[in-house]
Motif scaffolding. Structure first.
Motif, PDB file in Angstrom:
ATOM      1  N   ASN A 147     -13.270   1.403  -4.247  1.00  0.00           N
ATOM      2  CA  ASN A 147     -12.545   1.339  -2.975  1.00  0.00           C
ATOM      3  C   ASN A 147     -11.562   2.473  -2.765  1.00  0.00           C
ATOM      4  O   ASN A 147     -11.230   2.784  -1.619  1.00  0.00           O
ATOM      5  CB  ASN A 147     -11.787   0.011  -2.878  1.00  0.00           C
ATOM      6  CG  ASN A 147     -12.711  -1.168  -2.669  1.00  0.00           C
ATOM      7  OD1 ASN A 147     -13.677  -1.075  -1.926  1.00  0.00           O
ATOM      8  ND2 ASN A 147     -12.423  -2.280  -3.329  1.00  0.00           N
ATOM      9  N   GLN A 148     -11.077   3.074  -3.828  1.00  0.00           N
ATOM     10  CA  GLN A 148     -10.032   4.090  -3.677  1.00  0.00           C
ATOM     11  C   GLN A 148     -10.124   5.114  -4.796  1.00  0.00           C
ATOM     12  O   GLN A 148     -10.268   4.734  -5.962  1.00  0.00           O
ATOM     13  CB  GLN A 148      -8.663   3.394  -3.700  1.00  0.00           C
ATOM     14  CG  GLN A 148      -7.479   4.317  -3.503  1.00  0.00           C
ATOM     15  CD  GLN A 148      -6.203   3.515  -3.339  1.00  0.00           C
ATOM     16  OE1 GLN A 148      -5.774   3.222  -2.242  1.00  0.00           O
ATOM     17  NE2 GLN A 148      -5.593   3.137  -4.465  1.00  0.00           N
ATOM     18  N   MET A 181      -8.824   4.031   1.830  1.00  0.00           N
ATOM     19  CA  MET A 181      -9.655   3.113   1.063  1.00  0.00           C
ATOM     20  C   MET A 181     -11.011   2.928   1.727  1.00  0.00           C
ATOM     21  O   MET A 181     -11.125   2.909   2.953  1.00  0.00           O
ATOM     22  CB  MET A 181      -8.965   1.753   0.921  1.00  0.00           C
ATOM     23  CG  MET A 181      -7.626   1.794   0.219  1.00  0.00           C
ATOM     24  SD  MET A 181      -6.816   0.167   0.111  1.00  0.00           S
ATOM     25  CE  MET A 181      -7.785  -0.601  -1.203  1.00  0.00           C
ATOM     26  N   ILE A 188       0.849  -1.185   0.000  1.00  0.00           N
ATOM     27  CA  ILE A 188       0.000   0.000   0.000  1.00  0.00           C
ATOM     28  C   ILE A 188       0.889   1.240   0.000  1.00  0.00           C
ATOM     29  O   ILE A 188       1.805   1.348   0.820  1.00  0.00           O
ATOM     30  CB  ILE A 188      -0.919   0.033   1.245  1.00  0.00           C
ATOM     31  CG1 ILE A 188      -1.785  -1.225   1.300  1.00  0.00           C
ATOM     32  CG2 ILE A 188      -1.796   1.282   1.235  1.00  0.00           C
ATOM     33  CD1 ILE A 188      -2.795  -1.340   0.197  1.00  0.00           C
ATOM     34  N   ASN A 230     -15.497  -7.396  -1.514  1.00  0.00           N
ATOM     35  CA  ASN A 230     -14.800  -6.895  -0.321  1.00  0.00           C
ATOM     36  C   ASN A 230     -15.104  -7.764   0.897  1.00  0.00           C
ATOM     37  O   ASN A 230     -14.203  -8.154   1.651  1.00  0.00           O
ATOM     38  CB  ASN A 230     -15.213  -5.452  -0.024  1.00  0.00           C
ATOM     39  CG  ASN A 230     -14.613  -4.445  -0.981  1.00  0.00           C
ATOM     40  OD1 ASN A 230     -13.635  -4.727  -1.679  1.00  0.00           O
ATOM     41  ND2 ASN A 230     -15.188  -3.256  -1.034  1.00  0.00           N
ATOM     42  N   ASN A 273      -4.876   2.224 -10.469  1.00  0.00           N
ATOM     43  CA  ASN A 273      -5.869   1.927  -9.437  1.00  0.00           C
ATOM     44  C   ASN A 273      -6.627   0.637  -9.702  1.00  0.00           C
ATOM     45  O   ASN A 273      -7.683   0.396  -9.123  1.00  0.00           O
ATOM     46  CB  ASN A 273      -6.859   3.101  -9.350  1.00  0.00           C
ATOM     47  CG  ASN A 273      -7.603   3.148  -8.037  1.00  0.00           C
ATOM     48  OD1 ASN A 273      -7.036   2.931  -6.976  1.00  0.00           O
ATOM     49  ND2 ASN A 273      -8.888   3.446  -8.100  1.00  0.00           N
ATOM     50  N   ALA A 303      -4.293   1.769   4.783  1.00  0.00           N
ATOM     51  CA  ALA A 303      -5.369   1.315   3.898  1.00  0.00           C
ATOM     52  C   ALA A 303      -6.721   1.786   4.413  1.00  0.00           C
ATOM     53  O   ALA A 303      -7.581   2.210   3.633  1.00  0.00           O
ATOM     54  CB  ALA A 303      -5.341  -0.209   3.775  1.00  0.00           C
ATOM     55  N   ALA A 355      -7.391  -1.819  -6.622  1.00  0.00           N
ATOM     56  CA  ALA A 355      -8.335  -1.260  -5.649  1.00  0.00           C
ATOM     57  C   ALA A 355      -9.697  -1.023  -6.274  1.00  0.00           C
ATOM     58  O   ALA A 355     -10.728  -1.237  -5.644  1.00  0.00           O
ATOM     59  CB  ALA A 355      -7.788   0.039  -5.069  1.00  0.00           C
ATOM     60  N   PHE A 364     -11.232  -3.057   0.787  1.00  0.00           N
ATOM     61  CA  PHE A 364      -9.864  -3.536   0.608  1.00  0.00           C
ATOM     62  C   PHE A 364      -9.661  -4.398  -0.637  1.00  0.00           C
ATOM     63  O   PHE A 364      -8.602  -4.962  -0.839  1.00  0.00           O
ATOM     64  CB  PHE A 364      -9.426  -4.295   1.863  1.00  0.00           C
ATOM     65  CG  PHE A 364      -9.545  -3.461   3.108  1.00  0.00           C
ATOM     66  CD1 PHE A 364      -8.696  -2.392   3.331  1.00  0.00           C
ATOM     67  CD2 PHE A 364     -10.519  -3.735   4.048  1.00  0.00           C
ATOM     68  CE1 PHE A 364      -8.803  -1.609   4.462  1.00  0.00           C
ATOM     69  CE2 PHE A 364     -10.642  -2.968   5.199  1.00  0.00           C
ATOM     70  CZ  PHE A 364      -9.785  -1.895   5.411  1.00  0.00           C
ATOM     71  N   GLY A 365     -10.683  -4.512  -1.471  1.00  0.00           N
ATOM     72  CA  GLY A 365     -10.506  -5.153  -2.760  1.00  0.00           C
ATOM     73  C   GLY A 365     -10.627  -6.662  -2.739  1.00  0.00           C
ATOM     74  O   GLY A 365     -10.921  -7.274  -1.709  1.00  0.00           O
TER      75      GLY A 365
END
Length: 232
Positions: free
Chosen positions: A31-32, A144, A3, A107, A24, A140, A27, A147-148
């Motif tokens: 998420n981000q 975020m 990260i 997730n 990206n 994170a 993620a 967390f993917g």
């Protein structure tokens, strides 16, 4: 599954007259959001989570700098000819409709599976930003929303046994890529270079796992039977 502190890197870049571009893809924008953290450009592989079905190829470059975006669009599309096919574009638009719902499920499932893997005797490490054991878990959480769907983990076994483990899976597909509706798993070969680059736990039995939309308990049961099938 490292990260990076996007806000801090953006600050350093801008203080030194540089621009920051963030890939990206892992993620996903659900998420981000790197632009909100100070990045100048974001690159996303639409092929992965945004499309979500593993049946289309595409990519996107995003920025708040509209003048530069116009230049990128002109040079990529007019000078180079990088234009997505209409059919691929339609497939990605179709997949994007369910993107938020899919990412919520992914997730949740990924965290549950990562926590289960941490308890396995022959699993040498589990790297997932949602785990408190992850060295950058706090970072994170700050940058975020979730967390993917990608987990890295290691198995206490040689490459041949790891391949057999992946081949014994029935719910999870033994294949490359990530971000699909189905779970995908693929071992990373233990190249000689890894001995010099990574700590011992990363040198063999290294697996990348992309969690899909299957019931997480079905995935866990599948992993469990595959572990038992190879004596782990």
């Amino acid at each position: 599954m490292g990260i990076s502190d996007i806000a801090e890197i953006a600050k350093m870049a801008h203080e030194n007259g540089a621009v920051l571009s963030v890939d990206n893809t892992f993620a996903s924008p659900f998420n981000q959001r790197p632009l909100e953290l100070g990045a100048d450009f974001v690159v996303d592989a639409l092929t992965k989570f945004i499309n979500g079905h593993g049946d289309a190829q595409g990519g996107a470059i995003l920025s708040n700098d509209l003048e530069t975006m116009d230049r990128i669009r002109y040079e990529a599309q007019v000078n180079v000819g990088s234009v997505i096919s209409p059919f691929n574009a339609w497939q990605i638009f179709r997949g994007a409709v369910t993107f938020p719902l899919r990412m919520e499920r992914i997730n949740q499932s990924s965290l549950e599976i990562a926590q289960w893997l941490e308890q396995r005797k022959h699993v040498t490490f589990v790297s997932y930003p949602g785990l408190e054991s992850h060295p950058y878990h706090d970072l994170a959480k700050r940058q975020m929303k979730g967390f993917g769907g990608v987990i890295s983990f290691g198995v206490e076994a040689d490459d041949k046994t790891v391949e057999k483990f992946c081949a014994h899976l029935k719910v999870v597909t033994f294949a490359v890529s990530l971000g699909h509706d189905e779970s995908l798993i693929f071992p990373q070969p233990s190249y000689d270079e890894r001995i010099h680059l990574y700590p011992p736990q990363f040198q063999k039995g290294f697996i990348r796992f992309s969690v899909g939309l299957e019931d997480p308990q079905d995935i866990i049961q599948d992993l469990d039977q595959a572990f038992h099938a190879v004596g782990l």
